[in-house]
Structure formats: structure tokens, C-alpha cells
Design a protein around this motif. Sequence first.
Motif, PDB file in Angstrom:
ATOM      1  N   PRO A 128      -2.262  13.753 -32.370  1.00 48.90           N
ATOM      2  CA  PRO A 128      -1.059  13.830 -31.537  1.00 48.90           C
ATOM      3  C   PRO A 128      -0.350  12.483 -31.461  1.00 48.90           C
ATOM      4  N   LEU A 129       0.818  12.468 -30.812  1.00 41.68           N
ATOM      5  CA  LEU A 129       1.565  11.239 -30.589  1.00 41.68           C
ATOM      6  C   LEU A 129       1.705  11.013 -29.091  1.00 41.68           C
ATOM      7  N   PRO A 130       0.906  10.126 -28.484  1.00 41.35           N
ATOM      8  CA  PRO A 130       1.062   9.821 -27.055  1.00 41.35           C
ATOM      9  C   PRO A 130       2.264   8.909 -26.812  1.00 41.35           C
ATOM     10  N   VAL A 131       2.985   9.167 -25.738  1.00 45.64           N
ATOM     11  CA  VAL A 131       4.146   8.370 -25.342  1.00 45.64           C
ATOM     12  C   VAL A 131       3.937   7.942 -23.897  1.00 45.64           C
ATOM     13  N   VAL A 132       3.947   6.643 -23.651  1.00 44.40           N
ATOM     14  CA  VAL A 132       3.649   6.080 -22.335  1.00 44.40           C
ATOM     15  C   VAL A 132       4.915   5.494 -21.713  1.00 44.40           C
ATOM     16  N   GLY A 133       5.143   5.788 -20.438  1.00 42.09           N
ATOM     17  CA  GLY A 133       6.244   5.175 -19.697  1.00 42.09           C
ATOM     18  C   GLY A 133       5.986   5.294 -18.209  1.00 42.09           C
ATOM     19  N   LEU A 134       5.766   4.175 -17.547  1.00 46.29           N
ATOM     20  CA  LEU A 134       5.452   4.182 -16.115  1.00 46.29           C
ATOM     21  C   LEU A 134       6.634   3.675 -15.300  1.00 46.29           C
ATOM     22  N   ARG A 135       6.724   4.174 -14.063  1.00 49.12           N
ATOM     23  CA  ARG A 135       7.730   3.749 -13.097  1.00 49.12           C
ATOM     24  C   ARG A 135       9.133   3.868 -13.706  1.00 49.12           C
ATOM     25  N   VAL A 136       9.940   2.807 -13.726  1.00 49.92           N
ATOM     26  CA  VAL A 136      11.320   2.941 -14.188  1.00 49.92           C
ATOM     27  C   VAL A 136      11.384   3.322 -15.672  1.00 49.92           C
ATOM     28  N   SER A 137      10.345   2.999 -16.436  1.00 48.82           N
ATOM     29  CA  SER A 137      10.323   3.331 -17.862  1.00 48.82           C
ATOM     30  C   SER A 137      10.049   4.803 -18.113  1.00 48.82           C
ATOM     31  N   GLY A 139      11.790   7.396 -17.287  1.00 52.84           N
ATOM     32  CA  GLY A 139      12.968   8.151 -17.696  1.00 52.84           C
ATOM     33  C   GLY A 139      13.213   8.089 -19.191  1.00 52.84           C
ATOM     34  N   LEU A 140      13.200   6.885 -19.749  1.00 52.78           N
ATOM     35  CA  LEU A 140      13.437   6.727 -21.176  1.00 52.78           C
ATOM     36  C   LEU A 140      12.294   7.313 -21.996  1.00 52.78           C
ATOM     37  N   ALA A 141      11.056   7.132 -21.519  1.00 52.57           N
ATOM     38  CA  ALA A 141       9.912   7.720 -22.214  1.00 52.57           C
ATOM     39  C   ALA A 141      10.019   9.244 -22.241  1.00 52.57           C
ATOM     40  N   THR A 142      10.463   9.838 -21.141  1.00 46.94           N
ATOM     41  CA  THR A 142      10.617  11.289 -21.066  1.00 46.94           C
ATOM     42  C   THR A 142      11.693  11.772 -22.035  1.00 46.94           C
ATOM     43  N   THR A 143      12.805  11.057 -22.099  1.00 46.58           N
ATOM     44  CA  THR A 143      13.870  11.418 -23.038  1.00 46.58           C
ATOM     45  C   THR A 143      13.387  11.335 -24.480  1.00 46.58           C
ATOM     46  N   PHE A 144      12.706  10.237 -24.809  1.00 41.14           N
ATOM     47  CA  PHE A 144      12.179  10.087 -26.164  1.00 41.14           C
ATOM     48  C   PHE A 144      11.215  11.223 -26.490  1.00 41.14           C
ATOM     49  N   ALA A 145      10.302  11.517 -25.582  1.00 43.10           N
ATOM     50  CA  ALA A 145       9.306  12.559 -25.825  1.00 43.10           C
ATOM     51  C   ALA A 145       9.966  13.929 -25.948  1.00 43.10           C
ATOM     52  N   TYR A 146      10.991  14.173 -25.145  1.00 45.96           N
ATOM     53  CA  TYR A 146      11.680  15.472 -25.185  1.00 45.96           C
ATOM     54  C   TYR A 146      12.235  15.743 -26.579  1.00 45.96           C
ATOM     55  N   TYR A 147      12.932  14.769 -27.141  1.00 41.06           N
ATOM     56  CA  TYR A 147      13.526  14.972 -28.459  1.00 41.06           C
ATOM     57  C   TYR A 147      12.482  14.900 -29.569  1.00 41.06           C
ATOM     58  N   ALA A 148      11.487  14.029 -29.396  1.00 41.54           N
ATOM     59  CA  ALA A 148      10.437  13.942 -30.409  1.00 41.54           C
ATOM     60  C   ALA A 148       9.689  15.262 -30.537  1.00 41.54           C
ATOM     61  N   ARG A 149       9.534  15.988 -29.425  1.00 37.71           N
ATOM     62  CA  ARG A 149       8.837  17.278 -29.460  1.00 37.71           C
ATOM     63  C   ARG A 149       9.591  18.318 -30.283  1.00 37.71           C
ATOM     64  N   ARG A 150      10.893  18.160 -30.409  1.00 38.16           N
ATOM     65  CA  ARG A 150      11.661  19.112 -31.207  1.00 38.16           C
ATOM     66  C   ARG A 150      11.303  19.016 -32.688  1.00 38.16           C
ATOM     67  N   ILE A 151      10.793  17.870 -33.112  1.00 37.28           N
ATOM     68  CA  ILE A 151      10.543  17.665 -34.543  1.00 37.28           C
ATOM     69  C   ILE A 151       9.095  17.318 -34.851  1.00 37.28           C
ATOM     70  N   HIS A 152       8.268  17.129 -33.822  1.00 38.71           N
ATOM     71  CA  HIS A 152       6.869  16.733 -34.006  1.00 38.71           C
ATOM     72  C   HIS A 152       5.985  17.766 -33.309  1.00 38.71           C
ATOM     73  N   PRO A 153       4.885  18.174 -33.927  1.00 37.54           N
ATOM     74  CA  PRO A 153       4.086  19.275 -33.371  1.00 37.54           C
ATOM     75  C   PRO A 153       3.278  18.943 -32.129  1.00 37.54           C
ATOM     76  N   ASP A 154       3.010  17.675 -31.833  1.00 39.39           N
ATOM     77  CA  ASP A 154       2.125  17.379 -30.703  1.00 39.39           C
ATOM     78  C   ASP A 154       2.464  16.022 -30.096  1.00 39.39           C
ATOM     79  N   VAL A 155       3.404  16.023 -29.168  1.00 36.50           N
ATOM     80  CA  VAL A 155       3.784  14.806 -28.448  1.00 36.50           C
ATOM     81  C   VAL A 155       3.237  14.920 -27.029  1.00 36.50           C
TER      82      VAL A 155
END
Length: 279
Positions: A128-137, A139-155
Motif C-alpha cells: 500500500p501507499l501510506p500518506v501522513v498528515g497531522l494537525r494543519v497538514s 487537509g493537504l494530506a487528505t486532498t492528496f490521498a483522495y486523488y491518489a486513490r482514484r489511480i492507486h489501488p491502496d492508499v
Amino acid sequence: MADGYHGGHRLSVLLDGRRLSPVQRRIAHYLSEHLDEAIFLSSVELAERAGVSQPSVTRFAMVLGFAGYPELRQALRPIVLGGAVEQPQESLLRGAIDCEIRNLALVRERLSAFPLKELGAQLAATEPLPVVGLRVSCGLATTFAYYARRIHPDVRLLTHGGSELVDGLHAARRAGAEWVVAVVLPRYPVEAVQALEYAEKLGLRVAAITDKSDFPAEIVLDAPVGDRLVFDSHAAPLALAMALVEAMADAAPLRTQARLDEYERMTDETGTFLTGDPA
């Protein structure tokens, strides 16, 4: 930070290059908008007008290199009384947007220096591909993961600290992950840095989206944040994150197209999105 404020060139010089806390930015905002009257206020009066505590005013003055607020006030008085104030035409918000435009232009100029193609291929291949973003980060981590999931099988998005974050990294590594993408923007959470150190001990390679070129990670994608307003804005890091998603898509074009087609069929069947004019 202050060339967009109404405080004039001299006040801009005092504030330029300083990373202020949100409370300190409130003080700077008030001074910029009310400099002609602020130079006659005591630290207690300035604190009341700016909506902060008196010790915050003292710390603000010390951040600017003065022994205390009286010394700062003495330095500000010639700006007004001497007629040396230059009144900028831009509003605070226009100045903040101009700052973001400069940040985006800097990222554009440096695009060729980022290993986006190589990193995109590495991230596309790891599962899988783990994506980390705590506190103010988060939001951006969530956006990145949202779009990455459209093209990657396991984010796997990890936005909570403590043992949950450690468990998530450990589980991802055990499942075969080779990389972790971390968004680490100011102010930098201690546990985020500690978690990435743990990730490296697990054998995970770290790619960081941040604003610090010397951030301790194998690959650093650094973009400046906007610091003209009370809280930072992240237009340039967001653009860089989306460029990384694009590189991941380009690295596996057949899989990308298949997953996007599947997603469109699913959303059509379930009526996920509005069609036509929402009005």
C-alpha cells in the motif's frame, strides 16, 4: 511578511522574513492598519485593541529584535511623525494573494529540480501507499490521498497521531509498503517528525511535501507557504502535491485509465454527483 499591510515600507522591513505566530500576526495586522494611533498606545492598550494579551505584545517586540514594546514603539514613531510612511494601494488580502502568486511562480521555476517523474513511478509501484498528515497538514494530506486513490489501488491516509499512527505505519510496512508520503507544514508537529523517524526504522522510504528544503526525508518536495494572513495558506504546496499525483498517473497509464473509467461508471450508477445545472 508585511509588504501587503498598510504600515509602510519601514514596518515591512521590520517584519520581513519573520515567522510570526497567529497571535503575533494579529498584532502586526493592527499596527499595519492603525500605525498612526498605535505609536501612542501602551502595551496594555495595544493588547486590548489587537485582542491579545499584554505579554504577547512584549514577545512580539522581542521577536522583532527589541528589548520590549517601549523600544519598538520608539522605533515606529519616526515612521509616522517623520512623514516617512508610504501608503501601499494594495489591501491586506490582495497582498496575501500576491504572495501566493510569487510562491506558485517559484514552484514553477523549480519544477525541473524536483524528481517528480522518478518519485511518481516509485509511489505508483508501492502497495500500500501510506500518506501522513497531522494537525494543519491533515487537509493537504487528505486532498492528496483522495486523488491518489482514484489511480492507486491502496492508499492509506493517516491523520491521527499517537499509537494509531505508529500502528498504521507498521501495518502498511507489513503489507508491503516501501514508501510513505508525509505532508509536514508549519507549525511542525513533533510527533510527525518522530513518526517519520520510526517509519525509516521500519524500512520505509520517506517523501515529504513541506516548505523546508532541509527537511529530514529521502526526497523533499518543498514549496513556500503564504504567511500574510493570521493563518498560513498552502497554494504552492497544494500545486506541488497535485503535480505528484499527475506523475503517479503518468507512471501507470493503463491502470490509471482503467481505474478512472471504473470510477466514472460507479458514480454514474450510484448518482454520486449532480448532472446539469444544480439550480
